[in-house]
Design a protein around this motif. Structure first.
Motif, PDB file in Angstrom:
ATOM      1  N   LEU A   1      -2.475   7.423  -5.023  1.00  0.00           N
ATOM      2  CA  LEU A   1      -1.882   6.229  -5.226  1.00  0.00           C
ATOM      3  C   LEU A   1      -1.913   5.790  -6.785  1.00  0.00           C
ATOM      4  CD1 LEU A   1      -2.709   4.089  -1.971  1.00  0.00           C
ATOM      5  CD2 LEU A   1      -0.521   5.424  -2.503  1.00  0.00           C
ATOM      6  N   PRO A   2      -1.086   5.014  -7.298  1.00  0.00           N
ATOM      7  CA  PRO A   2      -1.193   4.512  -8.638  1.00  0.00           C
ATOM      8  C   PRO A   2      -2.589   3.906  -8.682  1.00  0.00           C
ATOM      9  CG  PRO A   2       1.067   3.842  -7.569  1.00  0.00           C
ATOM     10  CD  PRO A   2       0.232   4.599  -6.473  1.00  0.00           C
ATOM     11  N   ASP A   3      -2.827   4.065  -9.869  1.00  0.00           N
ATOM     12  CA  ASP A   3      -4.221   3.371 -10.307  1.00  0.00           C
ATOM     13  C   ASP A   3      -4.177   1.863 -10.524  1.00  0.00           C
ATOM     14  OD1 ASP A   3      -6.906   3.346 -10.985  1.00  0.00           O
ATOM     15  OD2 ASP A   3      -6.906   3.770 -12.900  1.00  0.00           O
ATOM     16  N   TRP A   4      -5.200   1.466 -10.021  1.00  0.00           N
ATOM     17  CA  TRP A   4      -5.302  -0.373 -10.052  1.00  0.00           C
ATOM     18  C   TRP A   4      -5.931  -0.611 -11.301  1.00  0.00           C
ATOM     19  CZ3 TRP A   4      -9.283  -3.597 -10.274  1.00  0.00           C
ATOM     20  CH2 TRP A   4      -8.977  -4.858 -10.174  1.00  0.00           C
ATOM     21  N   GLU A   5      -5.306  -1.570 -12.294  1.00  0.00           N
ATOM     22  CA  GLU A   5      -5.995  -2.107 -13.240  1.00  0.00           C
ATOM     23  C   GLU A   5      -5.261  -3.549 -13.511  1.00  0.00           C
ATOM     24  OE1 GLU A   5      -6.860  -1.293 -17.959  1.00  0.00           O
ATOM     25  OE2 GLU A   5      -5.384   0.277 -16.921  1.00  0.00           O
ATOM     26  N   TRP A   6      -6.155  -4.500 -13.547  1.00  0.00           N
ATOM     27  CA  TRP A   6      -5.274  -5.771 -13.659  1.00  0.00           C
ATOM     28  C   TRP A   6      -5.328  -6.163 -15.295  1.00  0.00           C
ATOM     29  CZ3 TRP A   6      -6.196 -10.340 -16.539  1.00  0.00           C
ATOM     30  CH2 TRP A   6      -5.087 -11.436 -15.912  1.00  0.00           C
ATOM     31  N   THR A   7      -3.918  -6.412 -15.593  1.00  0.00           N
ATOM     32  CA  THR A   7      -3.804  -7.005 -17.173  1.00  0.00           C
ATOM     33  C   THR A   7      -2.775  -8.154 -16.906  1.00  0.00           C
ATOM     34  OG1 THR A   7      -2.064  -5.309 -17.502  1.00  0.00           O
ATOM     35  CG2 THR A   7      -4.398  -4.694 -18.190  1.00  0.00           C
ATOM     36  N   ILE A   8      -2.789  -8.710 -18.270  1.00  0.00           N
ATOM     37  CA  ILE A   8      -1.816 -10.080 -17.837  1.00  0.00           C
ATOM     38  C   ILE A   8      -0.356  -9.464 -17.540  1.00  0.00           C
ATOM     39  CG2 ILE A   8      -0.697 -11.710 -19.401  1.00  0.00           C
ATOM     40  CD1 ILE A   8      -3.012 -12.044 -20.830  1.00  0.00           C
ATOM     41  N   ASP A   9       0.140  -8.471 -17.969  1.00  0.00           N
ATOM     42  CA  ASP A   9       1.517  -7.885 -17.701  1.00  0.00           C
ATOM     43  C   ASP A   9       1.215  -6.715 -16.695  1.00  0.00           C
ATOM     44  OD1 ASP A   9       0.191  -6.252 -19.398  1.00  0.00           O
ATOM     45  OD2 ASP A   9       1.972  -5.676 -20.519  1.00  0.00           O
ATOM     46  N   SER A  10       0.380  -7.028 -15.798  1.00  0.00           N
ATOM     47  CA  SER A  10       0.250  -5.786 -14.805  1.00  0.00           C
ATOM     48  C   SER A  10       1.595  -5.427 -14.129  1.00  0.00           C
ATOM     49  CB  SER A  10      -0.708  -6.245 -13.479  1.00  0.00           C
ATOM     50  OG  SER A  10      -2.012  -6.495 -14.020  1.00  0.00           O
ATOM     51  N   GLY A  11       1.646  -4.083 -13.428  1.00  0.00           N
ATOM     52  CA  GLY A  11       2.530  -3.440 -12.645  1.00  0.00           C
ATOM     53  C   GLY A  11       2.688  -4.053 -11.353  1.00  0.00           C
ATOM     54  N   THR A  12       3.852  -3.662 -10.550  1.00  0.00           N
ATOM     55  CA  THR A  12       3.825  -4.042  -9.193  1.00  0.00           C
ATOM     56  C   THR A  12       2.603  -3.733  -8.536  1.00  0.00           C
ATOM     57  OG1 THR A  12       6.237  -4.143  -9.291  1.00  0.00           O
ATOM     58  CG2 THR A  12       5.129  -4.112  -7.298  1.00  0.00           C
ATOM     59  N   TRP A  13       2.264  -2.486  -8.613  1.00  0.00           N
ATOM     60  CA  TRP A  13       0.929  -1.963  -7.760  1.00  0.00           C
ATOM     61  C   TRP A  13      -0.242  -2.635  -7.960  1.00  0.00           C
ATOM     62  CZ3 TRP A  13      -0.196   0.367  -3.602  1.00  0.00           C
ATOM     63  CH2 TRP A  13      -1.641   0.761  -3.437  1.00  0.00           C
ATOM     64  N   SER A  14      -0.604  -3.018  -9.353  1.00  0.00           N
ATOM     65  CA  SER A  14      -2.088  -3.567  -9.620  1.00  0.00           C
ATOM     66  C   SER A  14      -1.604  -4.936  -9.091  1.00  0.00           C
ATOM     67  CB  SER A  14      -1.989  -3.602 -11.074  1.00  0.00           C
ATOM     68  OG  SER A  14      -2.252  -2.303 -11.768  1.00  0.00           O
TER      69      SER A  14
ATOM     70  N   ALA B   1      -4.594  -2.498  15.329  1.00  0.00           N
ATOM     71  CA  ALA B   1      -5.942  -2.818  14.430  1.00  0.00           C
ATOM     72  C   ALA B   1      -6.629  -1.754  13.918  1.00  0.00           C
ATOM     73  CB  ALA B   1      -6.708  -3.642  15.603  1.00  0.00           C
ATOM     74  N   GLY B   2      -6.626  -0.650  14.522  1.00  0.00           N
ATOM     75  CA  GLY B   2      -7.258   0.664  13.547  1.00  0.00           C
ATOM     76  C   GLY B   2      -6.356   0.969  12.788  1.00  0.00           C
ATOM     77  N   LEU B   3      -5.146   1.167  13.183  1.00  0.00           N
ATOM     78  CA  LEU B   3      -4.096   1.355  11.901  1.00  0.00           C
ATOM     79  C   LEU B   3      -4.266   0.677  10.717  1.00  0.00           C
ATOM     80  CD1 LEU B   3      -0.895   2.333  13.797  1.00  0.00           C
ATOM     81  CD2 LEU B   3      -2.548   4.211  12.655  1.00  0.00           C
ATOM     82  N   ALA B   4      -4.228  -0.910  10.882  1.00  0.00           N
ATOM     83  CA  ALA B   4      -4.374  -1.711   9.858  1.00  0.00           C
ATOM     84  C   ALA B   4      -5.766  -1.238   8.943  1.00  0.00           C
ATOM     85  CB  ALA B   4      -4.368  -2.894  10.311  1.00  0.00           C
ATOM     86  N   ALA B   5      -6.747  -1.144   9.624  1.00  0.00           N
ATOM     87  CA  ALA B   5      -8.141  -1.000   9.069  1.00  0.00           C
ATOM     88  C   ALA B   5      -8.143   0.458   8.235  1.00  0.00           C
ATOM     89  CB  ALA B   5      -9.178  -0.738  10.191  1.00  0.00           C
ATOM     90  N   PHE B   6      -7.547   1.564   8.827  1.00  0.00           N
ATOM     91  CA  PHE B   6      -7.333   2.729   8.278  1.00  0.00           C
ATOM     92  C   PHE B   6      -6.489   2.477   6.995  1.00  0.00           C
ATOM     93  CE2 PHE B   6      -9.047   4.666  11.976  1.00  0.00           C
ATOM     94  CZ  PHE B   6     -10.210   5.604  11.419  1.00  0.00           C
ATOM     95  N   GLY B   7      -5.497   1.936   7.068  1.00  0.00           N
ATOM     96  CA  GLY B   7      -4.569   1.535   5.917  1.00  0.00           C
ATOM     97  C   GLY B   7      -5.182   0.758   4.862  1.00  0.00           C
ATOM     98  N   PHE B   8      -6.242  -0.060   5.199  1.00  0.00           N
ATOM     99  CA  PHE B   8      -7.228  -0.494   4.143  1.00  0.00           C
ATOM    100  C   PHE B   8      -7.894   0.579   3.599  1.00  0.00           C
ATOM    101  CE2 PHE B   8     -11.252  -2.146   2.777  1.00  0.00           C
ATOM    102  CZ  PHE B   8     -11.252  -3.481   2.206  1.00  0.00           C
ATOM    103  N   VAL B   9      -8.505   1.460   4.100  1.00  0.00           N
ATOM    104  CA  VAL B   9      -9.281   2.501   3.780  1.00  0.00           C
ATOM    105  C   VAL B   9      -8.225   3.469   2.749  1.00  0.00           C
ATOM    106  CG1 VAL B   9     -10.493   4.625   4.295  1.00  0.00           C
ATOM    107  CG2 VAL B   9     -10.693   2.532   5.525  1.00  0.00           C
ATOM    108  N   VAL B  10      -7.300   3.662   3.079  1.00  0.00           N
ATOM    109  CA  VAL B  10      -6.295   4.245   2.404  1.00  0.00           C
ATOM    110  C   VAL B  10      -5.897   3.631   1.015  1.00  0.00           C
ATOM    111  CG1 VAL B  10      -3.940   5.319   2.262  1.00  0.00           C
ATOM    112  CG2 VAL B  10      -5.361   5.807   4.222  1.00  0.00           C
ATOM    113  N   VAL B  11      -5.615   2.622   1.172  1.00  0.00           N
ATOM    114  CA  VAL B  11      -5.455   1.930  -0.124  1.00  0.00           C
ATOM    115  C   VAL B  11      -6.530   1.502  -1.314  1.00  0.00           C
ATOM    116  CG1 VAL B  11      -4.667  -0.305  -0.942  1.00  0.00           C
ATOM    117  CG2 VAL B  11      -3.435   0.548   0.685  1.00  0.00           C
ATOM    118  N   TYR B  12      -7.830   1.450  -0.456  1.00  0.00           N
ATOM    119  CA  TYR B  12      -9.006   1.118  -1.129  1.00  0.00           C
ATOM    120  C   TYR B  12      -9.385   2.382  -1.875  1.00  0.00           C
ATOM    121  CZ  TYR B  12     -13.649  -0.519  -2.323  1.00  0.00           C
ATOM    122  OH  TYR B  12     -14.747  -0.871  -3.026  1.00  0.00           O
TER     123      TYR B  12
END
Length: 370
Positions: free
Chosen positions: A99-112, A81-92
Motif C-alpha cells: 500500500l502507499p507509504d504513510w507520511e504526515w505533512t501539511i500537504d499530505s496526500g489522500t492516503w496519508s 468483526a474478524g474481517l474488520a480486525a484483519f483489515g486493520f492488520v492489512v492497513v497497518y
C-alpha cells in the motif's frame, strides 16, 4: 491438607473420600455426588442454594429453521468483526509495502490523510461487531431464566454443584454443536488478537534507533538545493545575502529538520568571524551554513540583519551572531545554531561534507548548552 480440583466441569473432589464440610455435605457423601449426572447435580445445587426460578423462556428448538437462521446471522456478525480486525492488520502492515507509504505533512496526500482515521474506523467497527454478536447470541440462542437466590457461604457441596451448573451453562449455549459460530469466533479471535497486538509494536520499538533526534538527511556529498530544486554554486549569491537550502534527497524540501540557511558574508564580516572550537573549517570561503531551526522552541529563523550580523527568531526574539558561530546573543535561546560543514563537488556545486555534528532544533535536558 488435601486440595481438590474445583474447576468447572470437574467433580470438585466428589470422587475422593474425605471429611464433609457441613450443610448438604451431611446428607450426601462424596461418592454419591460423584455418581450423580451433571443435570441432577445442577438441579440439586439450585434447590439447596435457595434458588427460586420465576420464569423460563427456552431458546429455539435445536436443529430448527429458526435456530439455523440465528446461527447464520450471528456467525456473519462475528465473521465481519474478524474481517474488520484483519483489515486493520492489512492497513497497518501494508503501508509502505503493498500500500502507499504513510507520511504526515501539511500537504499530505489522500492516503496519508486517511491512514489514521481508517485504522480507527476498522478497530472501532471490529469491536462494535464483537459486542453486537455477543448480544445477539445471548438474546437469540440462549435460554432465558429469571431466578432469585439467597446468598450464603460455600462448601464442598457448593463447589461440586456449581461446577455442574457452569458446565451446564456451556452445554446450554450450544457452542459445541453450532460449528459455524465457533469457527467465526476463532476467525474473529485471531483478527482481534493481531489487531490489539500490532500497536504494541510501536510502544516496544526503541524510538531512538538510528538516533532520529540527532540525524538529518544531510550527509557527505549531498548537494545543497534551493526550494525549486536547483543547485547552488559559489558566487550565485551576493555578499550579505541568505538563501534557504535543502538536501538533494527525495522529499528534501519537505523535511523540516533539514532546512538550512546558506549565508554569504560580507568582507568585513569574514574579518570579524570567530568560529566555534573545532568548526573553523566548516565554512567555504565567505559562505557559512546554519540550521534554520531555532534552538529555543523550534521556530524557523531566517530574519537576517546583515548590518548587525544577526539572525532573528520571530517567535521569541532570540538572536544569533553569524560571525560568532551563530552563538545566541539575545533572547531565551541558550544554544548556538548547528553549523553544516560545506564543500564543493567536481561540478562546482555546494555539497555538505557531513551531517550536522550536533542535533538540530530545541534544546532538551541532556544537551550541552554552547
Amino acid at each position: 491438607m488435601t486440595t481438590h480440583d474445583t474447576r468447572p466441569g470437574s467433580t470438585g473432589g466428589a470422587d475422593t473420600a474425605g471429611p464433609l464440610h457441613g450443610g448438604p455435605d451431611d446428607e450426601y457423601t462424596p461418592e454419591q455426588l460423584a455418581a450423580m449426572p451433571r443435570e441432577d447435580l445442577d438441579r440439586l445445587g439450585a434447590r439447596y442454594d435457595g434458588v427460586e426460578v420465576l420464569h423460563v423462556e427456552p431458546g429455539p428448538e435445536p436443529g430448527s429453521a429458526l435456530e439455523r437462521r440465528y446461527v447464520r446471522q450471528i456467525g456473519a456478525v462475528f465473521a465481519l468483526a474478524g474481517l474488520a480486525a484483519f483489515g486493520f492488520v492489512v492497513v497497518y502492515l501494508g503501508s509502505g509495502w503493498f500500500l502507499p507509504d504513510w507520511e504526515w505533512t501539511i500537504d499530505s496526500g489522500t492516503w496519508s490523510t486517511l491512514f489514521t482515521p481508517l485504522l480507527g474506523a476498522l478497530m472501532g467497527l471490529s469491536l462494535i461487531l464483537v459486542g453486537l454478536g455477543m448480544v445477539l447470541y445471548a438474546r437469540k440462542l440462549l435460554p432465558h431464566e429469571t431466578a432469585v437466590q439467597d446468598k450464603h457461604d460455600g462448601s464442598h457441596f457448593d463447589r461440586v454443584t456449581t461446577g455442574a451448573t457452569l458446565v451446564g451453562g456451556l452445554h446450554n449455549s450450544g457452542l459445541a454443536r453450532r460449528k459455524l459460530i465457533t469457527r467465526s469466533l476463532a476467525f474473529m479471535g485471531g483478527g482481534l488478537g493481531l489487531m490489539l497486538l500490532l500497536p504494541l509494536g510501536g510502544m516496544i520499538k526503541n524510538p531512538n534507533t538510528g538516533n532520529p533526534l540527532g540525524r538529518t538527511s544531510w550527509a557527505e556529498g549531498v548537494r545543497l538545493l534551493r526550494d525549486d530544486g536547483t543547485p547552488i554554486r559559489p558566487g550565485d549569491q551576493v555578499a550579505g545575502s541568505l538563501e534557504t537550502v535543502f538536501p538533494a534527497v527525495p522529499g528534501g524540501n519537505r523535511q523540516a529538520d533539514a532546512a538550512t540557511m546558506l549565508i554569504r558574508l560580507r568582507p568585513e564580516q569574514v574579518a570579524e568571524s570567530d568560529p566555534r572550537a573545532g568548526q573553523a573549517d566548516f565554512g567555504y570561503g565567505d559562505y557559512v551554513a546554519y540550521s534554520k531551526i531555532c534552538t529555543h522552541a523550534g521556530c524557523p529563523v531566517s530574519l537576517y540583519e546583515q548590518e548587525t550580523s544577526r539572525i532573528l527568531c520571530p517567535c521569541h526574539q532570540s538572536q544569533f551572531d553569524v560571525t560568532q558561530g551563530a552563538k545566541p546573543v539575545f533572547g531565551p535561546a541558550t544554544r548556538s545554531l548547528p553549523q553544516l560543514p560545506l564543500a564543493v563537488d567536481d561540478e562546482g556545486y555546494f555539497v555538505a561534507r557531513s551531517d550536522y555534528i550536533e542535533a538540530v532544533g530545541p534544546t532538551y535536558w541532556n544537551r550541552e548548552r554552547i
